[in-house]
Design a protein around this motif. Structure first.
Motif, PDB file in Angstrom:
ATOM      1  N   ALA A  86       0.792  -1.124   0.079  1.00 46.85           N
ATOM      2  CA  ALA A  86      -0.032  -0.130   0.104  1.00 46.85           C
ATOM      3  C   ALA A  86       0.981   1.208   0.214  1.00 46.85           C
ATOM      4  N   ARG A  87       1.999   1.283   0.816  1.00 46.74           N
ATOM      5  CA  ARG A  87       2.880   2.255   0.889  1.00 46.74           C
ATOM      6  C   ARG A  87       3.453   2.579  -0.630  1.00 46.74           C
ATOM      7  N   LEU A  92       4.405   5.729  -5.459  1.00 39.57           N
ATOM      8  CA  LEU A  92       4.367   5.738  -6.993  1.00 39.57           C
ATOM      9  C   LEU A  92       3.266   6.752  -7.453  1.00 39.57           C
ATOM     10  N   ARG A  93       2.208   6.719  -6.522  1.00 37.30           N
ATOM     11  CA  ARG A  93       1.174   7.661  -7.139  1.00 37.30           C
ATOM     12  C   ARG A  93       1.541   9.367  -6.959  1.00 37.30           C
ATOM     13  N   ALA A  94       2.016   9.335  -5.682  1.00 33.51           N
ATOM     14  CA  ALA A  94       2.759  10.727  -5.175  1.00 33.51           C
ATOM     15  C   ALA A  94       3.839  11.093  -6.353  1.00 33.51           C
ATOM     16  N   LYS A 105       9.567   9.816   1.144  1.00 37.95           N
ATOM     17  CA  LYS A 105       9.387   9.410   2.333  1.00 37.95           C
ATOM     18  C   LYS A 105       8.586   7.766   2.369  1.00 37.95           C
ATOM     19  N   MET A 106       7.291   7.705   1.654  1.00 33.73           N
ATOM     20  CA  MET A 106       6.406   6.701   1.658  1.00 33.73           C
ATOM     21  C   MET A 106       7.421   5.409   0.967  1.00 33.73           C
ATOM     22  N   LEU A 107       8.186   5.647   0.093  1.00 29.80           N
ATOM     23  CA  LEU A 107       8.846   4.650  -0.718  1.00 29.80           C
ATOM     24  C   LEU A 107       9.998   4.151   0.219  1.00 29.80           C
ATOM     25  N   GLU A 115      10.571  -8.111  -0.608  1.00 28.66           N
ATOM     26  CA  GLU A 115       9.950  -8.227  -1.701  1.00 28.66           C
ATOM     27  C   GLU A 115       9.872  -7.174  -2.584  1.00 28.66           C
ATOM     28  N   ILE A 116       9.685  -5.897  -2.271  1.00 30.49           N
ATOM     29  CA  ILE A 116       9.366  -4.738  -3.040  1.00 30.49           C
ATOM     30  C   ILE A 116      10.491  -3.917  -2.869  1.00 30.49           C
ATOM     31  N   ARG A 117      11.471  -4.079  -2.176  1.00 27.30           N
ATOM     32  CA  ARG A 117      12.729  -3.192  -1.851  1.00 27.30           C
ATOM     33  C   ARG A 117      13.305  -2.769  -3.218  1.00 27.30           C
ATOM     34  N   PRO A 118      13.811  -3.481  -3.974  1.00 29.51           N
ATOM     35  CA  PRO A 118      14.269  -2.802  -5.245  1.00 29.51           C
ATOM     36  C   PRO A 118      13.526  -1.833  -5.907  1.00 29.51           C
ATOM     37  N   ILE A 119      12.222  -2.081  -6.092  1.00 24.95           N
ATOM     38  CA  ILE A 119      11.498  -1.234  -7.022  1.00 24.95           C
ATOM     39  C   ILE A 119      11.275   0.073  -6.270  1.00 24.95           C
TER      40      ILE A 119
END
Length: 423
Positions: A86-87, A92-94, A105-107, A115-119
């Motif tokens: 969700a973050r 990405l939307r921000a 900050k959110m990323l 799992e989502i650390r690289p992107i």
């Protein structure tokens, strides 16, 4: 339907359990062997099927206990993954909305999930770059190196290319951990090799780029042409130049642009005969105004043979401004200024433009006629500004009419046609 299947499954398991219990209670099961377990002063005797069944039941009980104990931890892990995604989505939307600081900050928070650390790190780096915070962007890039070497190599190379440091970009892409490079990596490496003056290496990668469809066909064709021309310019001797020329596709070798680069490099390497011959053969098969201009401007002493070729071409291209200007330059190189002047007036009449006026001014200056030279240079300046040139004082009316006359053109049947007409 689902409830019916569940009921059938339960009945089947119950039936198997009943038949299994009946079979285990029979004496025939003892024929398979017995298992004796001694614990202290007690002996526990069971048949082999009973012992196997007890082991299976024990394993199932252990699995059930482990599932119950780990259930809160797995639920918490699922909750963290859900929050991390969700973050990531919000970040990405921000980022897409231009809220750079909030997005970063959110990323950064989303990057805590493996799992989502690289992107997440890549997107955070983009947000920092958008804020022109190179220090934070570099920090995110270094963190990326530990989790995804390929992405780290791609984005490092991209940053080095933006700083015009192609050698560092090549070094970043050639690290063993990043091999084999994805299509975008091959494209970045081709760009880096091109900027580093190593066009031959980049040309060798075109096959891989084409196979992996790293670029649209039109962009790949443009890259191939650009690398081929640069590869010719980088040749250090005539043998290398000849070898590189032979590996080019036939369609490229007959193009006037490639022939011009090949001839220019050949002249620079004192390979004059090959340079002139390549241009002459190309012009005999397909006419090109720019190639004619280059033919006259090459620093080669063979003025007689070049002028003879130009005179031969004039029979089939009497209205060519570039050819008339080339003949004027060749005649001027031989010191025949009157003939050069005649060709230049014809070239101007055919629309040769400011370049012909400049050449005419140089011709008058070579004949110590500074007044007419000044008029010609002034006309060159006026024409570059889009103004109408002024007539020079030396030419009488008859000569001006001759200058404006256009040679008659005829079609394949011998009938006259308008200049430039293809019918």
């Amino acid at each position: 339907m689902k409830a019916f299947r569940s009921l059938l499954l339960v009945l089947l398991v119950a039936a198997l359990g009943i038949f299994g219990a009946q079979w285990l209670s029979q004496d025939s099961a003892r024929a398979l062997g017995e298992v004796t377990v001694r614990a202290g002063s007690h002996d526990y005797i069971a048949t082999v099927p009973q012992a196997l069944l007890a082991v299976v039941i024990a394993l199932l009980l252990l699995w059930l206990i482990w599932t119950l104990v780990s259930m809160p931890f797995r639920a918490w892990a699922r909750h963290r993954r859900k929050q991390g995604r969700a973050r990531l989505i919000d970040g990405l939307r921000a980022l897409d909305g231009g809220q750079w600081q909030r997005a970063e900050k959110m990323l950064e928070s989303a990057a805590n999930e493996k799992e989502i650390r690289p992107i997440a790190l890549v997107a955070a780096m983009r947000a920092a770059e958008a804020r022109e915070d190179n220090a934070r962007a570099g920090t995110h890039l270094q963190q990326l190196a530990a989790v995804d070497p390929v992405l780290h190599a791609l984005h490092s190379a991209e940053r080095w290319l933006q700083q015009d440091k192609p050698l560092e970009a090549i070094a970043a892409l050639d690290v063993p951990a990043a091999q084999p490079l994805p299509p975008r990596g091959l494209w970045l490496r081709s760009q880096a090799l091109e900027h580093a003056g190593r066009a031959e290496e980049a040309y060798g990668q075109l096959g891989a780029l084409r196979q992996q469809q790293a670029m649209p066909p039109a962009a790949l064709a443009a890259l191939e042409t650009r690398l081929a021309l640069q590869m010719l310019d980088e040749a250090q001797d005539v043998n290398t130049l000849a070898a590189r020329w032979e590996v080019l596709p036939k369609t490229l070798r007959v193009s006037p642009q490639a022939v011009a680069r090949y001839a220019s490099r050949a002249v620079a390497l004192n390979w004059n005969d090959v340079a002139l011959r390549s241009i002459e053969q190309t012009l005999d098969s397909q006419w090109d105004e720019d190639l004619v201009s280059l033919y006259a401007q090459l620093p080669v002493e063979k003025l007689d043979s070049r002028r003879a070729s130009a005179q031969r071409w004039l029979q089939s291209h009497p209205s060519s401004p570039a050819l008339l200007l080339a003949l004027a330059r060749l005649a001027g190189g031989q010191g025949q200024w009157s003939q050069a002047e005649e060709f230049l007036h014809r070239a101007i009449a055919q629309g040769a433009g400011a370049e012909a006026w400049e050449a005419l001014g140089e011709a008058f200056a070579a004949q110590d006629d500074s007044a007419l030279a000044s008029q010609c240079l002034l006309n060159a300046l006026r024409q570059r500004r889009g103004q109408t040139p002024l007539p020079i004082q030396r030419r009488d009316l008859r000569q001006q009419i001759q200058d404006q006359a256009v040679a008659e053109e005829r079609d394949a049947h011998g009938f006259p046609r308008l200049p430039g007409s293809t019918d």
